[in-house]
Write a protein that holds these residues in place. Structure first.
Motif, PDB file in Angstrom:
ATOM      1  N   TYR A 120       0.930  -1.216   0.017  1.00  8.99           N
ATOM      2  CA  TYR A 120       0.052  -0.032   0.057  1.00  8.99           C
ATOM      3  C   TYR A 120       0.674   1.177  -0.075  1.00  8.99           C
ATOM      4  O   TYR A 120       0.746   2.172  -0.771  1.00  8.99           O
ATOM      5  CB  TYR A 120      -0.772  -0.029   1.132  1.00  8.99           C
ATOM      6  N   TRP A 157      -5.223  -1.732  -5.015  1.00 12.41           N
ATOM      7  CA  TRP A 157      -5.275  -0.820  -3.912  1.00 12.41           C
ATOM      8  C   TRP A 157      -5.958   0.398  -4.304  1.00 12.41           C
ATOM      9  O   TRP A 157      -6.133   0.892  -5.435  1.00 12.41           O
ATOM     10  CB  TRP A 157      -3.999  -0.342  -3.478  1.00 12.41           C
ATOM     11  N   THR A 161      -8.287   3.725   4.002  1.00 14.85           N
ATOM     12  CA  THR A 161      -7.679   2.981   4.927  1.00 14.85           C
ATOM     13  C   THR A 161      -8.363   3.324   6.269  1.00 14.85           C
ATOM     14  O   THR A 161      -9.070   4.243   6.570  1.00 14.85           O
ATOM     15  CB  THR A 161      -6.268   3.034   5.199  1.00 14.85           C
ATOM     16  N   CYS A 199      -6.310  -1.704   5.003  1.00 14.08           N
ATOM     17  CA  CYS A 199      -6.368  -1.112   3.672  1.00 14.08           C
ATOM     18  C   CYS A 199      -7.326  -1.878   2.756  1.00 14.08           C
ATOM     19  O   CYS A 199      -7.692  -2.890   3.013  1.00 14.08           O
ATOM     20  CB  CYS A 199      -4.955  -1.110   3.182  1.00 14.08           C
ATOM     21  N   CYS A 213      -2.160  -4.330   4.957  1.00 14.15           N
ATOM     22  CA  CYS A 213      -1.381  -3.169   3.770  1.00 14.15           C
ATOM     23  C   CYS A 213      -0.021  -3.484   3.537  1.00 14.15           C
ATOM     24  O   CYS A 213       0.458  -2.902   2.407  1.00 14.15           O
ATOM     25  CB  CYS A 213      -1.227  -1.737   4.907  1.00 14.15           C
TER      26      CYS A 213
END
Length: 431
Positions: A120, A157, A161, A199, A213
């Motif tokens: 991430y 992604w 978050t 995430c 993440c």
């Protein structure tokens, strides 16, 4: 050897040919209509530029024309038909306003899919190199568009978050998920497996899933779209609160413009190209350039009202955009920003087909209007029924337009041309 150049527009086919090789315009034919297309021309090249396909043909040596069989002639024409049909079915590049090559514009933002796998934080850094952030879908249309960008299967992604506080999901730009009124979690998500998933990624069918993440997956970046109304002639509004309705019919659910004015910039969205009792009125910089409003009638109730001090300028053009969706949401934003500074959801949406513009109340204006290329959405199983119907209807209309162009071209070809060779055939510049 003569040269034939064709400029193919979405609803108009213009044919420019070597001098004296086309038949005279028939009586009653409207100016600008497609003229007959010569037989036995061979496609040599084409390219796409500024919303037009430039298609070039060269005529074969007439000394061999008499020796050819009729069946060969028909194959040649069929090849031309199929080639043009394939060109019409291609989607033109849609990177208008994106400052970096490879990004695709949609609804005020520019997006790019990166299938290479990164954590991430690594993905955030890569997006930052382009001056952007991880993609932040805050409505259904944007979510579907971003998901469809994926060139390869797999997770991507998103810029969302809950690292700072478990269960408090925050986008990369600092806005909370709850403030958008939209989410698209996969059933059972987020589930925070092993208390370590902070995430968010795209899973299948544009659904969201929380993930560690430090996992390595692909990602999608988002940068701001740059609004510049190139090649747009300036229009003037006087110190008179009266809408001008001289713009063409809207072809997209977005209206983009630049304006230079002291204050009181007014835009009306109507089902007809005139003032109506039921129409939307957007005021930018009213009350002495201090407030902006959304109304459902001219000088009507302020359904949305926000503080926008000094939003307009007397000395420079300021860019703005207005969007509307099938659920009744009217959103207004600044050029170069993907998020609106003002929006309102009408529970009983009005039909929108035209835009009017005005100043007044002590203000004059200079306006430039940006043509919008409607971004086609793909049908998706997670679309709302009304949005799916709208997308399918748009595709059906597009297919019908293409079929009409092909039929028109067929009629022109069948009409034939004089067989005499025109002396000194020359290339005519595109107009």
């Amino acid at each position: 050897m003569g040269v034939l150049t064709m400029i193919i527009l979405p609803v108009l086919l213009i044919v420019v040919a070597a001098q004296n090789e086309l038949q005279p315009m028939e009586a009653g034919m409207e100016a600008g209509a497609a003229e007959p297309v010569p037989k036995d021309w061979t496609l040599t090249q084409y390219h796409y530029e500024r919303c037009r396909y430039h298609v070039e043909f060269e005529r074969k040596d007439l000394s061999t024309e008499k020796c050819e069989e009729q069946t060969h002639e028909e194959q040649s024409l069929s090849h031309i038909h199929n080639t043009i049909k394939a060109l019409l079915e291609e989607e033109p590049p849609n990177n208008k306003g994106c400052p970096i090559s490879g990004y695709v514009s949609f609804n005020g933002g520019c997006y790019k899919d990166f299938p290479e796998q990164k954590t991430y934080n690594q993905a955030r850094q890569r997006c930052a190199e382009d001056g952007g952030q991880l993609a932040m879908p805050k409505d259904s249309a944007t979510n579907t568009f971003i998901s469809d960008l994926r060139n390869e299967d797999g997770f991507r992604w998103l810029g969302l978050t809950d690292v700072s506080s478990e269960g408090q999901w925050v986008f990369e730009d600092g806005k909370t998920l709850g403030s958008t009124g939209y989410s698209n979690w996969r059933p059972g998500e987020p589930n925070n497996v092993a208390s370590a998933e902070d995430c968010v990624v795209f899973g299948t069918h544009a659904r969201w899933n929380d993930l560690r993440c430090d996992e390595s997956v692909g990602f999608i970046c988002q940068i701001d779209q740059v609004t510049v109304c190139e090649h747009s002639e300036a229009r003037t509004t006087e110190n008179q609160y009266e809408y001008h309705w001289d713009l063409p019919r809207l072809t997209a659910s977005r209206f983009t413009f630049e304006v230079q004015a002291n204050h009181d910039v007014h835009v009306a969205l109507s089902s007809q190209n005139q003032d109506l009792d039921d129409m939307y009125e957007i005021v930018i910089g009213g009350w002495g350039n201090s407030k902006s409003m959304i109304r459902r009638s001219k000088q009507g109730h302020d359904h949305a009202k926000v503080s926008t001090v000094e939003i307009n300028s007397q000395t420079e053009y300021r860019a703005f955009w207005i969007t509307w969706s099938s659920d009744g949401t009217i959103a207004v934003g600044r050029g170069g920003e993907s998020q609106p500074f003002m929006q309102w959801k009408d529970p009983d949406p009005l039909s929108i087909a035209y835009a009017g513009y005005s100043t007044g109340f002590g203000s004059t204006g200079q306006w430039k209007f940006c043509p919008e290329a409607s971004t086609p959405l793909k049908p998706h199983r997670d679309m709302a029924p009304e949005q799916l119907y709208q997308v399918l209807q748009q595709q059906q209309d597009k297919i019908r337009e293409q079929e009409n162009i092909i039929v028109t071209l067929q009629d022109r070809i069948n009409s034939g041309i004089p067989e005499e060779q025109a002396p000194g055939g020359r290339y005519l510049p595109l107009t």
